[in-house]
Design an enzyme around this catalytic site. Structure first.
Site, mmCIF file in Angstrom:
data_model
loop_
_atom_site.group_PDB
_atom_site.id
_atom_site.type_symbol
_atom_site.label_atom_id
_atom_site.label_comp_id
_atom_site.label_asym_id
_atom_site.label_seq_id
_atom_site.Cartn_x
_atom_site.Cartn_y
_atom_site.Cartn_z
ATOM 1 C CG HIS A 1 -9.451 2.103 -5.790
ATOM 2 N ND1 HIS A 1 -9.727 3.366 -5.343
ATOM 3 C CD2 HIS A 1 -8.330 1.716 -5.153
ATOM 4 C CE1 HIS A 1 -8.808 3.725 -4.466
ATOM 5 N NE2 HIS A 1 -7.950 2.742 -4.334
ATOM 6 C CG PHE A 2 -5.142 -0.350 -8.865
ATOM 7 C CD1 PHE A 2 -4.327 -0.300 -9.972
ATOM 8 C CD2 PHE A 2 -5.690 -1.577 -8.498
ATOM 9 C CE1 PHE A 2 -4.088 -1.422 -10.733
ATOM 10 C CE2 PHE A 2 -5.453 -2.705 -9.257
ATOM 11 C CZ PHE A 2 -4.658 -2.632 -10.376
ATOM 12 C CG HIS A 3 -6.228 0.828 -13.941
ATOM 13 N ND1 HIS A 3 -6.221 -0.390 -13.321
ATOM 14 C CD2 HIS A 3 -5.327 0.725 -14.964
ATOM 15 C CE1 HIS A 3 -5.370 -1.198 -13.950
ATOM 16 N NE2 HIS A 3 -4.808 -0.540 -14.945
ATOM 17 N NE ARG B 1 -7.801 -7.527 -8.085
ATOM 18 C CZ ARG B 1 -6.757 -6.831 -7.644
ATOM 19 N NH1 ARG B 1 -6.059 -6.089 -8.446
ATOM 20 N NH2 ARG B 1 -6.418 -6.898 -6.377
ATOM 21 N NE ARG B 2 -4.505 -9.688 -9.598
ATOM 22 C CZ ARG B 2 -4.684 -9.473 -8.300
ATOM 23 N NH1 ARG B 2 -5.368 -10.321 -7.576
ATOM 24 N NH2 ARG B 2 -4.180 -8.413 -7.728
ATOM 25 C CE1 TYR C 1 -1.843 7.458 0.245
ATOM 26 C CE2 TYR C 1 -1.346 5.181 0.791
ATOM 27 C CZ TYR C 1 -2.257 6.213 0.661
ATOM 28 O OH TYR C 1 -3.572 5.982 0.926
ATOM 29 C CG HIS D 1 -2.167 0.992 0.584
ATOM 30 N ND1 HIS D 1 -3.139 0.588 -0.287
ATOM 31 C CD2 HIS D 1 -2.352 2.303 0.748
ATOM 32 C CE1 HIS D 1 -3.890 1.615 -0.630
ATOM 33 N NE2 HIS D 1 -3.439 2.677 -0.021
#
Lengths: 189, 541
Positions: free
Chosen positions: B366-368, B429-430, B219, B215
């Protein structure tokens, strides 16, 4: 530069600092409320991850312990709840179809016999990882009869995309009727 | 004052070259798993591509951008030539060699373990060795940033450290420490198994080690973006930064609280008990704080600039902003994506809500939005801002730049919104392909097709981006002047030691990591019989 001008600029700095402080307090409050809501719901068991860590040796799953093949599937406990035991292996679940009654507390106990798998029942918030060596425990309750897909949600190498199982939720009375005749239930007749 | 131009350009060019390749792979993946294409004959191709896409986008591309930007900041903000340039080149070559070393086994199908490794799956050792080389190369940068700041402080006792460098060093320390988790996993668990010294591995423990990195690495990716928000954006729109101390507090908060939160990635894992999951969930909530503070400070800085340009009224000033300015446009679009992505992040972090979307396509969405969207669009902005100073040539294709930024934004929206939707439907996913003829999956077909279209729009944007940069290399020579960072409305005259150095915060960061990870890791270490046989990738074929 006049004294008045300096005064105004100080006022401006004060206004700015106040606005900044208010926003900071608001941000902190948002976070406190979010964490508080999560703590409250967790304590009330709305959804709570398992508290205890349990292990199971994947190399002996098939010959001893609770995950031998004859012990997989749904079983009625003395208190009327239902325990479902399942294992994931490349590239299927055993059992491939899980039969459960509607409106009954259900405990899912599952593990993996090789690599990391995931188990997700579509249309519900039943969703857990299967890590070889460890037992995943999850409680659930299905509101009404119906069919759900249960894909493996974690990459488990080539063949992952073919790893889909089913969950069949049936009427409670019909389930109990079947359970009185067989010890372990699955969709397979 | 940029004197290491070749070094910095080398970092950016390598970063954007591998980014272009990984972008193509990503779009191809979207296409082959959508109903627009028949099932691929060999699903293994998909996982190779996914491993390469994730490894490049996760480890190589953002690391090179952070390093190149970091070297520029060190020279421009501190006004001193980079100390240790030869070491910086060593770091660069370690990353270049590491990336190639890792990608050869991946492209041969010997390491299709995706970028999160997935023990007990074990791929070819050269894949992991390559990743280790990339990390070691980046650690040289961490050391150099620290040394450069030290040299400056020695020559400027008591002066406030320029904000850009303060943030840059915070980012480098964050990365130096967060990479330790994956390094422990690679060096003590995965590589011994990959090289054949051991044949078993504790998959649960390695997932906890990886979560240590997983995680906070986000950042680290975010740091250049936030540095651009605070130190490029206000200057680029003709304004000033609203508050310098608030910016420092935001970066300090990232440094301290983004480290001990990774176990929220293991909410659904059986090897960690409920208590530490809750603690990590609460800390994850806390990491929203620096972002909320940033939203305020940056919006306030924008308002200041707009009012200086004659903007009036409670909201009327928004029109007075220089919307045609690429940095303005990129920052605004970045904020929109950060807003949507952040809202999704609050759901992922929630102890309870996470179960609904854990490991579904929602997470990919979300992370894209956060990384591919909010973060990468600012990488573009950083490149556009720095390029004339690095090449000595003007970037003249303003219209093309605006089009590129808009296409990236639209492409990300079209890609990720359908992903969020099918994630709620429970699409995992994946997966190399889906049987859309199945009645349970038919409803997802349209959304997946939309995402593929979004992928093509992103490729178009990526091509435009590289075109602008390449054209910039041949544009007429210009004198771009000195590279400057934003100044604050009230520039700091003197700062308390806590806001002018990192020692206290690094101690807190390490202390919090030890308390938040020490116990779960010890428990797993002492628990007997949790190691399971390693499963070697490629041996089954």
């Amino acid at each position: 530069m006049t004294a008045g001008h300096t005064h105004t600029s100080d006022d401006g700095a004060d206004v700015a600092a106040r606005a900044e402080r208010r926003w900071t307090m608001l941000s902190v409050a948002i976070i406190v409320v979010l964490s508080g809501a999560a703590a409250f719901a967790g304590i009330h068991q709305a959804t709570m991850p398992q508290a205890r860590v349990e292990t199971a040796d994947p190399t002996t799953l098939h010959i001893q312990g609770e995950f031998v093949e004859t012990n997989l599937g749904s079983a009625v406990e003395p208190d009327g709840s239902v325990t479902v035991r399942a294992i994931g292996q490349r590239y299927s679940f055993t059992p491939q179809c899980i039969l459960v009654p509607a409106d009954t507390p259900i405990t899912l106990r599952a593990t993996s016999s090789d690599v990391v798998h995931g188990l997700l029942i579509q249309g519900t918030n039943v969703n857990t990882m299967l890590i070889p060596g460890y037992v995943s425990v999850l409680t659930a309750r299905f509101q009404k009869p119906g069919d759900h897909l249960m894909p493996c949600q974690e990459f488990c190498s080539i063949g992952h995309e073919g790893m889909w199982a089913r969950v069949k939720v049936i009427d409670k009375a019909a389930f109990n009727d079947m359970a009185s005749q067989q010890r372990r239930l699955s969709c397979v007749e | 004052m940029l004197s290491s131009k070749r070094l910095i350009l080398a970092h950016f060019w390598l970063a954007f070259a591998v980014f272009g390749i990984a972008l193509l792979l990503g779009a191809w993946q979207m296409f082959v798993r959508s109903p627009l294409h028949t099932w691929i004959s060999n699903p293994e191709w998909y996982y190779r591509s996914l491993t390469a896409h994730g490894t490049v986008m996760g480890y190589v591309f953002p690391t090179l951008v952070a390093m190149g930007f970091g070297y520029s900041i060190s020279e421009a903000a501190l006004r001193q030539p980079l100390v240790g340039r030869r070491w910086a080149w060593v770091g660069f070559w370690l990353i270049a060699v590491g990336a190639v070393t890792a990608m050869i086994p991946v492209s041969m199908g010997l390491a299709s373990v995706l970028y999160t490794f997935y023990p007990p799956l074990i791929g070819n050792p050269f894949y992991y060795i390559g990743v280790v080389l990339v990390v070691v190369g980046s650690w040289i940068w961490v050391g150099l940033m620290s040394v450069n700041l030290y040299v400056w402080k020695r020559d400027h006792p008591g002066e406030p450290v320029p904000l850009a460098m303060f943030a840059n060093v915070a980012g480098s320390y964050l990365w130096g420490w967060t990479a330790v988790g994956a390094a422990l996993e690679l060096l003590f668990q995965i590589l011994p198994a990959a090289l054949g010294f051991t044949s078993t591995i504790d998959a649960g423990l390695s997932r906890v080690f990886f979560s240590w990195t997983l995680h906070a690495i986000v950042y680290f990716w975010l740091m250049p973006t936030y540095i651009a928000y605070y130190t490029i954006f206000p200057r680029a729109i003709g304004g000033k930064l609203y508050s310098d101390p608030m910016a420092r507090i935001a970066f300090i908060l990232f440094l301290v609280v983004s480290m001990p939160i990774g176990i929220h990635h293991a909410f659904a894992d059986p090897q960690v008990g409920a208590g530490f999951k809750f603690i990590h969930s609460a800390f994850t909530a806390l990491v929203a704080l620096p972002t909320l503070l940033t939203v305020f400070t940056i919006c306030a800085s924008a308002e200041l600039a707009a009012r200086l340009r004659g903007g009036r009224g409670p909201f009327g000033w928004v029109r007075a902003l220089p919307w045609g300015n690429p940095i303005m446009l990129a920052t605004a679009l970045s904020f929109v994506m950060l807003g949507f992505g952040g809202a999704g992040g609050l759901i992922n972090m929630s102890y309870q809500l996470d179960t609904t979307i854990h490991n579904t396509q929602w997470i990919t969405g979300h992370f894209h939005l956060i990384f591919g969207g909010a973060i990468v669009i600012m990488y573009f902005a950083i490149a556009y801002d720095l390029w004339p100073h690095l090449t000595g040539r003007a970037l003249e294709s303003l219209g093309l730049i605006r089009l590129q930024l808009w296409l990236w934004f639209i492409g990300m929206m079209v890609t990720t919104f359908p992903w969020h939707y099918v994630g709620i439907l429970g699409m995992p996913r994946r997966m190399a392909y889906f049987d859309y003829s199945h009645p349970g999956l038919a409803a997802e077909a349209f959304s997946v097709s939309m995402s593929a279209v979004g992928g093509f729009i992103l490729v178009a944007s990526g091509v435009l981006f590289l075109t602008v940069l390449i054209r910039g290399q041949w544009a007429p020579l210009t004198e771009p002047g000195e590279y400057r960072f934003s100044t604050a409305v009230h520039p700091p005259v003197s700062l308390p030691a806590a806001l002018n150095g990192h020692a206290l915060w690094v101690c807190l960061m390490i202390g919090l990591t030890v308390t938040n990870y020490g116990f779960p890791i010890m428990q797993l270490l002492v628990r007997p019989e949790t190691s399971v046989p390693a499963v070697y990738v490629g041996s089954q074929q």
